[in-house]
Design an enzyme around this catalytic site. Structure first.
Site, PDB file in Angstrom:
ATOM      1  N   CYS A  43       0.833  -1.214   0.000  1.00 31.00           N
ATOM      2  CA  CYS A  43       0.000   0.000   0.000  1.00 31.00           C
ATOM      3  C   CYS A  43       0.861   1.255   0.000  1.00 31.00           C
ATOM      4  O   CYS A  43       0.666   2.154  -0.812  1.00 31.00           O
ATOM      5  CB  CYS A  43      -0.930  -0.025   1.209  1.00 31.00           C
ATOM      6  N   LYS A  51       0.119   5.294  -6.054  1.00 30.60           N
ATOM      7  CA  LYS A  51      -0.832   5.320  -7.172  1.00 30.60           C
ATOM      8  C   LYS A  51      -1.737   6.543  -7.093  1.00 30.60           C
ATOM      9  O   LYS A  51      -1.946   7.243  -8.089  1.00 30.60           O
ATOM     10  CB  LYS A  51      -1.680   4.046  -7.150  1.00 30.60           C
TER      11      LYS A  51
END
Ligand SMILES: Cc1cc2nc3c(=O)[nH]c(=O)nc-3n(C[C@H](O)[C@H](O)[C@H](O)COP(=O)(O)OP(=O)(O)OC[C@H]3O[C@@H](n4cnc5c(N)ncnc54)[C@H](O)[C@@H]3O)c2cc1C
Length: 471
Positions: A43, A51
């Site tokens: 993550c 992201k």
């Protein structure tokens, strides 16, 4: 009574492992955690966080274009990929350091190396071969990109692991896959100025999401210039002086500077020593666990993507927390995996919670659908063509809202809040009774007066529990 070096040994310092380690330590357990790459896991290092930073970067293109309709004249624009990549690296390093600091403060010992299981109570540290005995072992090793399909030249392709650190912005990119990671990166790179093509095995993107939303996302990508090749996969990737030539099934060839494979993720269990301890995995290599994340071995638990339940960060965190409360806090807690809000960070983005129409119709005898399809107020001046799509799925018998799906700006933020209402069992009449907040896009959700469709089953089926958004 046996004496162990530690009460808990956690393998993998990602979302699930870090939370479990900290909560267990707060309950007084002596905890050690091993991480073979960077603390923070997928993550923080190469998933959600970097992201989303790229998503923000990509959306400036639309903001700049939209600004003209509101009276702004913007000077010549240019984009600098190395500057963005460096800023991203700085931020994830900062977050990783915070994670390490929090583990330190909680008194958790950190081993910066790979760890493998020796038996039900013993772990080997690969850095120095030392073994550590533990009363409980937690497997939180996450998942890794699958590199299939296995075609000649596949070694030239990158995955989501490498895409964040490309030395330069590719001029042409082929993304293989149709899931959320493929869609998000197609949307990002197309806006940053790359010519993007997608090759996907299916006939549409985002299998498992609601059907109207899938078409809406595909349309939005096409509008952003992404070339969609459905029912096609690579058969060969060849290096050429100018980049790569990719042959696809159906005889099509695509030239690209980067080929990214995003065809799924596989639980990180190989070489972990699970067979030495007798831990059972399913056919995909995911660790099998019960509702309390316990494996078939009394002293070994597993949380997060390695169990392949719902592969999302907040779910891994929730499972890690529940594990620690159960085993070290004396409060048995099972994680409920239904009605987990989720999003696809394409532009526009898709936010959803609860059942899709397909899933609802497979479970319930009478399903009501409410649909809204409209242009936002902002689009009136920006001139942007795209529409906002909202779909509400309700149980026709009880009026309970089973699922909400939104494609449009800020859909992820709406899905997070709608998650509360859906989780609480809100009815369509509760939505109707809520006064609109004007002028917003979200107000459409409480003004959906007219039913679009009702689906009734002739033969009543078994009433089943809710599943997640995937059908
Ligand atoms: C590109 C991408 C985008 C994503 N976007 C989102 C999103 O927007 N929202 C969302 O909720 N989820 C998103 N996810 C999914 C999310 O990242 C995962 O669900 C989450 O990180 C799972 O947490 P975890 O603790 O199970 O595993 P991870 O966070 O993957 O952590 C596992 C850790 O274990 C380490 N490890 C593995 N084996 C060993 C070993 N033997 N010894 C020591 N260490 C080991 C790994 O290096 C890793 O750091 C995304 C994933 C990707 C790839």
């Amino acid at each position: 009574m046996a004496v162990f070096d530690v009460d808990l040994f956690v393998i993998g310092a990602g979302s699930g492992g870090v939370r479990a380690a900290r909560v267990a330590a707060a309950h007084g357990a002596k905890v050690m955690i091993a991480e073979e790459f960077r603390i923070g896991g997928t993550c923080v290092i190469r998933g959600c966080v970097p992201k989303k930073l790229l998503v923000y970067a990509s959306r400036y293109k639309d903001h700049f274009e939209d600004a003209a309709g509101f009276g702004w004249d913007l000077a010549e624009r240019s984009f600098d990929w190395p500057r963005l990549a460096a800023a991203k690296e700085k931020e994830i390093s900062r977050l990783s350091a915070i994670y390490r600091d929090n583990l330190d403060k909680a008194g958790v010992a950190i081993a910066d190396c790979r760890a493998e299981i020796e038996n039900a109570h013993r772990v080997r540290l690969r850095a120095d071969g030392r073994t550590v005995s533990a009363r409980i072992i937690l497997i939180s090793t996450g998942a890794a990109p699958v590199l299939g399909p296995d075609v000649p030249g596949r070694e030239h392709a990158i995955t989501s692991n490498e895409v964040f650190d490309l030395p330069e912005l590719p001029k042409r990119m082929l993304i293989v896959g149709g899931g959320y990671i493929a869609v998000e990166f197609a949307s990002i790179f197309a806006r940053l100025g790359t010519e993007v093509s997608i090759a996907a095995r299916g006939e549409n993107l985002l299998r498992g999401f609601d059907v109207e939303m899938r078409f809406g996302v595909a349309d939005a990508l096409a509008c952003a210039g992404v070339k969609l090749n459905f029912g096609m996969l690579p058969t060969r990737i060849e290096k050429t002086p100018a980049g790569y030539r990719v042959s696809l099934t159906k005889g099509i060839q695509i030239h690209a500077d980067q080929v990214m494979i995003a065809t799924g993720r596989r639980p990180n269990t190989s070489g972990l020593g699970l067979e030495k301890a007798g831990v059972e995995c399913d056919s995909l290599g995911a660790v099998k666990v019960d509702a309390f994340s316990k494996t078939n071995v009394e002293s070994i638990y597993a949380v997060g993507d390695v169990t392949n339940r719902v592969a999302l960060t907040p779910v891994a965190i929730r499972e890690g927390h529940a594990f620690a409360e159960t085993v070290f806090g004396g409060k048995p807690e099972a994680v409920v995996h239904s009605n987990v809000p989720t999003a696809v960070f394409s532009t526009p983005e898709l936010g959803c919670v609860g059942l899709t129409e397909t899933a609802a119709r497979a479970i319930y005898d009478c399903v009501d659908i409410y649909l809204a399809n409209f242009r936002s107020l902002k689009a009136a001046l920006s001139g942007r063509r795209e529409k906002i799509l909202m779909k509400l799925v309700a149980d026709g018998a009880t009026d309970r809202v089973l699922g909400v799906h939104i494609l449009g700006e800020d859909a992820s933020e709406m899905a997070q809040l709608l998650g509360i209402a859906v989780k609480m069992g809100a009815k369509k009449s509760d939505f109707d009774a809520t006064v609109a907040l004007h002028p917003t896009s979200a107000e459409e959700l409480v003004t959906l007066r007219t039913r679009t469709a009702r689906f009734e089953r002739e033969i009543p089926g078994p009433e089943g529990p809710d599943s997640g958004p995937l059908d």
